[in-house]
Enzyme design. Structure first.
Site, PDB file in Angstrom:
ATOM      1  N   SER A 158       0.833  -1.195   0.000  1.00 18.29           N
ATOM      2  CA  SER A 158       0.000   0.000   0.000  1.00 18.29           C
ATOM      3  C   SER A 158       0.874   1.254   0.000  1.00 18.29           C
ATOM      4  CB  SER A 158      -0.976  -0.051   1.180  1.00 18.29           C
ATOM      5  OG  SER A 158      -2.004   0.900   1.024  1.00 18.29           O
ATOM      6  N   ASP A 249     -10.060  -3.636  -5.791  1.00 15.72           N
ATOM      7  CA  ASP A 249      -9.287  -2.621  -5.075  1.00 15.72           C
ATOM      8  C   ASP A 249      -9.312  -1.327  -5.879  1.00 15.72           C
ATOM      9  OD1 ASP A 249      -7.461  -1.130  -3.621  1.00 15.72           O
ATOM     10  OD2 ASP A 249      -5.752  -2.423  -4.038  1.00 15.72           O
ATOM     11  N   HIS A 279      -8.184  -4.854  -1.110  1.00 13.58           N
ATOM     12  CA  HIS A 279      -6.997  -4.174  -0.623  1.00 13.58           C
ATOM     13  C   HIS A 279      -6.782  -4.483   0.857  1.00 13.58           C
ATOM     14  CE1 HIS A 279      -4.054  -0.790  -0.818  1.00 13.58           C
ATOM     15  NE2 HIS A 279      -4.312  -0.736   0.475  1.00 13.58           N
TER      16      HIS A 279
END
Length: 305
Positions: A158, A249, A279
């Protein structure tokens, strides 16, 4: 034309269950303290990672780090500099301890996990500057760590994957490979998957927008390549990349776009797109998480040895 929202069945049944459980305890965007508390509570309740022979705390020229060494005394191993996710506003080595343990144990690499400064207290460029500092510190100590200076990998998930990509852009000659797990790469959030998965898939578009706002602060240029790597004019000469993505995502499409641009620039790039997950799945007990981590560790070991 407005695109339809993703149907709930886009997630696998187990992923939908995990997504609902995580979303129920995750605060809306806007309160960094509440988000940090939720992330810490989730980490405390998660399963621990595997045993690693030696784990120690250190300070990398002012930046706290945690060093995972699966085989003290060994030499010539890969070195992974890992940047945790959390929207640049939360998480740290504790929340990503299991991930780093697994990566070290499965790859044989020494993993250095960076506790970089967080926004909004420390907006850009604090985090990327800390990331580069840790890379330089770790690389200068490859001999002491029993690692090969030509086998240094930057990695992250991320927001941490954004920092890994930015670090590779800033110091491509010092990095042998980059491992990017569902990275945010475009502060404009202009891709189609942002709209498709804006809600109901744990990591919402509203959260991502607030993370970017908190991270950028009042001065950063969203189009600067050290903010948005997808905006970089030239990606030629970057190290090989593995891009791991969740299909459901908001960040999926910008990850795919970056991989295409890397390949077009002549950079060796592999994409692993996991269907039916969301995600943040890397930190869940879903089978896809174990597969993704094992595959990433194998890739690290193969790519730089």
């Amino acid at each position: 034309m407005t695109r339809p929202r993703a149907r709930p069945e886009a997630l696998s049944p187990r992923a939908r269950e995990a997504c609902a459980a995580m979303s129920a305890h995750f605060p809306p965007p806007g309160d960094a303290g509440a988000l940090r508390a939720a992330a810490a509570a989730g980490a405390a309740a998660a399963r621990p990672g595997p045993e690693v022979a030696a784990v120690r705390e250190a300070v990398a020229d002012g930046v706290p780090v945690r060093v995972y060494d699966p085989a003290p005394g060994a030499v010539g191993r890969p070195l992974v500099v890992y940047f945790h996710g959390g929207g640049w506003v939360m998480c740290g080595p504790d929340t990503h301890d299991a991930t780093c343990r697994t990566l070290a144990a499965r790859s044989g690499a020494v993993v250095v996990s960076a506790d970089y400064r967080l926004a909004p207290e420390h907006p850009w460029p604090a985090a990327p500057d800390d990331a580069l500092t840790v890379l330089l510190w770790a690389r200068a100590r490859t001999g002491d760590l029993g690692c090969d200076p030509g086998a240094v990998v930057v990695a992250g998930d991320s927001s941490g994957a954004n920092l890994a990509a930015v670090t590779a852009l800033r110091a491509p000659g010092l990095v042998a490979a980059q491992l990017l797990v569902y990275p945010p790469l475009d502060a404009s959030m202009a891709s189609a998957s942002v709209e498709t998965y804006a809600r109901d898939h744990f990591h919402t578009a509203a959260h991502m927008s607030w993370y970017w706002e908190s991270y950028l602060g009042p001065a950063a240029d969203p189009a600067h390549p050290y903010v948005s790597p997808l905006a970089a004019a030239d990606l030629a000469g970057l190290p090989p990349a593995l891009v791991v993505l969740a299909d459901c995502d908001v960040l999926r499409d910008e990850g795919l776009a970056y991989a295409r641009r890397l390949a077009a620039a002549g950079v060796e790039c592999e994409v692993r797109l996991f269907p039916g997950v969301f995600h943040g799945f890397l930190g869940t007990p879903l089978p896809a998480a174990a597969e993704a981590l094992a595959g990433a560790a194998e890739w690290v070991a193969r790519k730089v040895t």
